[in-house]
Enzyme design. Structure first.
Site, PDB file in Angstrom:
ATOM      1  N   THR A 161     -27.236   1.825  27.657  1.00 48.45           N
ATOM      2  CA  THR A 161     -28.676   1.980  27.880  1.00 48.45           C
ATOM      3  C   THR A 161     -28.984   3.179  28.777  1.00 48.45           C
ATOM      4  O   THR A 161     -29.956   3.911  28.549  1.00 48.45           O
ATOM      5  CB  THR A 161     -29.274   0.699  28.487  1.00 48.45           C
ATOM      6  OG1 THR A 161     -29.072  -0.389  27.570  1.00 48.45           O
ATOM      7  CG2 THR A 161     -30.769   0.862  28.744  1.00 48.45           C
ATOM      8  N   ASP A 203     -33.727  -1.947  23.677  1.00 50.24           N
ATOM      9  CA  ASP A 203     -32.898  -3.126  23.944  1.00 50.24           C
ATOM     10  C   ASP A 203     -33.576  -4.396  23.434  1.00 50.24           C
ATOM     11  O   ASP A 203     -32.953  -5.233  22.766  1.00 50.24           O
ATOM     12  CB  ASP A 203     -32.655  -3.285  25.452  1.00 50.24           C
ATOM     13  CG  ASP A 203     -31.853  -2.154  26.061  1.00 50.24           C
ATOM     14  OD1 ASP A 203     -30.641  -2.311  26.219  1.00 50.24           O
ATOM     15  OD2 ASP A 203     -32.447  -1.109  26.384  1.00 50.24           O
ATOM     16  N   ASP A 241     -20.167  -6.519  26.220  1.00 51.87           N
ATOM     17  CA  ASP A 241     -19.827  -5.097  26.168  1.00 51.87           C
ATOM     18  C   ASP A 241     -18.460  -4.856  25.525  1.00 51.87           C
ATOM     19  O   ASP A 241     -18.222  -3.775  24.984  1.00 51.87           O
ATOM     20  CB  ASP A 241     -19.792  -4.493  27.576  1.00 51.87           C
ATOM     21  CG  ASP A 241     -21.168  -4.351  28.204  1.00 51.87           C
ATOM     22  OD1 ASP A 241     -22.099  -3.957  27.497  1.00 51.87           O
ATOM     23  OD2 ASP A 241     -21.311  -4.643  29.399  1.00 51.87           O
ATOM     24  N   LYS A 289     -16.148   4.097  23.754  1.00 48.53           N
ATOM     25  CA  LYS A 289     -14.803   4.306  24.300  1.00 48.53           C
ATOM     26  C   LYS A 289     -13.740   3.660  23.420  1.00 48.53           C
ATOM     27  O   LYS A 289     -12.663   4.224  23.232  1.00 48.53           O
ATOM     28  CB  LYS A 289     -14.734   3.775  25.729  1.00 48.53           C
ATOM     29  CG  LYS A 289     -15.651   4.510  26.701  1.00 48.53           C
ATOM     30  CD  LYS A 289     -15.447   3.983  28.115  1.00 48.53           C
ATOM     31  CE  LYS A 289     -16.526   4.488  29.053  1.00 48.53           C
ATOM     32  NZ  LYS A 289     -17.797   3.768  28.897  1.00 48.53           N
ATOM     33  N   LEU A 317     -27.785  -3.117  22.576  1.00 48.26           N
ATOM     34  CA  LEU A 317     -27.841  -1.679  22.844  1.00 48.26           C
ATOM     35  C   LEU A 317     -26.839  -1.392  23.955  1.00 48.26           C
ATOM     36  O   LEU A 317     -27.117  -1.636  25.129  1.00 48.26           O
ATOM     37  CB  LEU A 317     -29.250  -1.242  23.251  1.00 48.26           C
ATOM     38  CG  LEU A 317     -29.589   0.256  23.138  1.00 48.26           C
ATOM     39  CD1 LEU A 317     -31.088   0.485  23.291  1.00 48.26           C
ATOM     40  CD2 LEU A 317     -28.842   1.108  24.158  1.00 48.26           C
ATOM     41  N   ASP A 318     -25.695  -0.890  23.573  1.00 45.12           N
ATOM     42  CA  ASP A 318     -24.681  -0.520  24.555  1.00 45.12           C
ATOM     43  C   ASP A 318     -24.920   0.923  24.975  1.00 45.12           C
ATOM     44  O   ASP A 318     -25.204   1.774  24.138  1.00 45.12           O
ATOM     45  CB  ASP A 318     -23.293  -0.673  23.921  1.00 45.12           C
ATOM     46  CG  ASP A 318     -22.177  -0.488  24.939  1.00 45.12           C
ATOM     47  OD1 ASP A 318     -22.321  -0.974  26.066  1.00 45.12           O
ATOM     48  OD2 ASP A 318     -21.160   0.139  24.588  1.00 45.12           O
ATOM     49  N   SER A 357     -15.651   5.382  32.308  1.00 42.45           N
ATOM     50  CA  SER A 357     -17.108   5.302  32.344  1.00 42.45           C
ATOM     51  C   SER A 357     -17.718   6.420  33.178  1.00 42.45           C
ATOM     52  O   SER A 357     -17.213   6.764  34.241  1.00 42.45           O
ATOM     53  CB  SER A 357     -17.538   3.949  32.909  1.00 42.45           C
ATOM     54  OG  SER A 357     -18.937   3.894  33.078  1.00 42.45           O
TER      55      SER A 357
END
Length: 356
Positions: free
Chosen positions: A174, A105, A294, A266, A171-172, A236
Site C-alpha cells: 500500500t 484497499d 502478506d 519479493k 492490496l499488498d 523491504s
C-alpha cells in the site's frame, strides 16, 4: 350405606407423587420413551448432531482464488488511475511507521471477500481489511475450473471444509501504491489446510501477470534455471528493521542487497517470471513482524515449486490462530535452505532482538 371414598393423607399424597416421578424418570432414561418423559417433565431432548460439511475440491478454491485476485486487481487499478485514493492512516507498524489504507484497499477487499464468501460460505476467511456487515453482496460464480488448472491437476484434490482457512491480501504494498510505484503492487489469495499453505495466487494488477500454484498439484510458473552461489538478497524498503545488517553479518559484506516493496513482489523475484518490471533475487529475507496474509500465498507458491519459506530460524509458519508472524522470513528456491537458516542461527543466536 353410601360407598366409602378413598382418602389419602398428606404423607400418602407425597409418596404417590414420588412414585409418579420415579416412573417418569424410568421412562426418560429409556431409549424410546425418553423423549415423551422429557416432554412431560418440560425438558428438551438433546439436539441431533450436525451433519459434516461436504469435502471441498481445492481445484475449485484455486479457480475462485484466481478470479478473486484478478477482480480485486481491477479495483486496485481503477482507483489508482482515477487518482481517488482517499488514503488514511489505520495505525502504526511496530517500527512506528504509519500504516496506510486507501480506497483501493477497501474496494479490492470488498470484491475479493464477497466473491469467495458467496462461493464458499462455510469456509473461514481471514482478510486484511475490515468489511462492514452491511456492505456484503452476493457475487455469483459459475464454478468453472479453467482448462489451465484441469490440464495440470486433472483429478479432484479434496480437503475437509473444517480444515481450510483462506487468507486474502487485497492490496499488498500500500505504501508503494500511494507513491505510484505500481510494479510492487499485488493482490493475493492463499488457502491453508490444517495450517499448511497449499494454494497460492499472486496477481500484479498493473501488468496483468498472475502466478499460481498448488502443493502436490502444479503451477503456471517455474523456478529459474540457476541461482547465484553468493545469494542476492531482496529486502523491504518500508519495513527494513535490521535486515541489511543481518544479511551482511550472516552472508558477508559483499552480499548484493535489492530493496523493494511488497511481499508478493519479493516472492516473485525468486521465480522465472515473464514480467519485464520484475527484478530477480535468490533469497527473500525479512526481520520484523509481518502479517500472515502478506506471506501465505508466496509460501504456498514456493512450496508448490519445491522452495521454502520459513522463519529466520528455519521453522515452519502455521497459518491458523494469530494473524501475525514474529519470527521473520527466510524464503528461497533452488538453494540449500537449511544451510541458509543454519548460517543465520550461527551468526545471530539472538534472533529475537531483530524485531525492532
Amino acid at each position: 350405606m353410601p360407598p366409602m371414598g378413598i382418602r389419602l393423607s398428606p404423607l400418602g399424597i407425597g409418596v404417590f407423587c414420588l412414585l409418579g416421578l420415579g416412573v417418569l424418570y424410568h421412562l426418560y432414561t429409556g431409549s424410546l420413551s425418553g423423549r415423551l418423559a422429557a416432554f412431560l417433565l418440560g425438558e428438551r431432548a438433546p439436539a441431533a448432531p450436525l451433519a459434516p460439511l461436504p469435502p471441498v475440491d481445492l481445484r475449485e478454491l484455486l479457480a475462485v482464488s484466481l478470479l478473486a485476485a484478478v477482480r480485486g486487481g481491477e479495483e486496485v487499478k481503477r482507483v489508482r488511475e482515477s487518482n481517488a485514493l482517499n488514503e488514511k492512516a489505520k495505525g502504526k507498524t511496530r517500527e512506528g511507521a504509519k500504516e496506510l489504507m486507501t480506497q483501493g484497499d477497501e474496494q479490492s477487499n470488498r470484491k475479493m471477500y464477497n466473491l469467495i464468501r458467496s462461493a464458499f460460505p462455510e469456509l473461514q476467511i481471514n482478510t486484511e481489511e475490515h468489511l462492514d456487515p452491511d456492505d456484503q453482496e452476493s457475487i455469483s460464480w459459475d464454478r468453472n475450473i479453467p482448462d489451465q488448472i484441469i490440464k495440470l491437476i486433472p483429478q479432484p484434490q479434496e480437503a475437509s471444509a473444517e480444515s481450510i482457512t483462506i487468507w486474502i491480501d487485497p492490496l499488498d504494498a500500500t505504501q508503494e501504491y500511494t507513491e505510484n510505484l505500481r510494479q510492487y503492487v499485488t493482490t493475493m489469495v492463499c488457502v491453508a489446510v490444517d495450517g499448511k499453505p497449499v494454494v497460492g495466487v499472486i496477481h500484479k494488477p498493473f501488468s496483468g501477470y498472475t502466478a499460481w500454484g498448488m502443493v502436490n498439484g502444479g503451477s503456471n510458473v517455474k523456478a529459474r534455471a540457476s541461482y547465484s552461489k553468493t545469494p542476492r538478497l531482496i529486502v523491504s524498503r518500508s519495513h527494513k528493521g535490521k535486515v541489511k545488517e543481518v544479511a551482511q553479518l550472516a552472508f558477508g559484506n559483499g552480499t548484493a542487497i535489492i530493496v523493494a516493496g511488497g511481499a508478493g513482489y519479493k516472492v516473485l523475484s525468486l521465480l522465472d517470471v515473464t514480467d519485464d518490471k520484475q527484478e530477480q533475487a535468490d533469497v527473500y529475507m525479512h526481520t520484523t513482524y509481518i502479517k500472515k496474509w502478506d506471506i501465505c500465498a508466496g509460501n504456498a507458491l514456493l512450496h508448490a515449486l519445491g522452495g521454502h519459506m520459513t522463519t529466520l530460524r528455519g521453522e515452519e509458519i502455521i497459518y491458523t490462530g494469530s494473524d501475525g508472524n514474529d519470527g521473520g522470513i527466510l524464503a528461497s528456491i533452488g538453494m540449500d535452505h537449511s544451510a541458509l537458516a543454519l548460517k543465520l542461527r550461527d551468526k545471530l543466536p539472538d534472533l529475537k532482538s531483530l524485531d525492532k
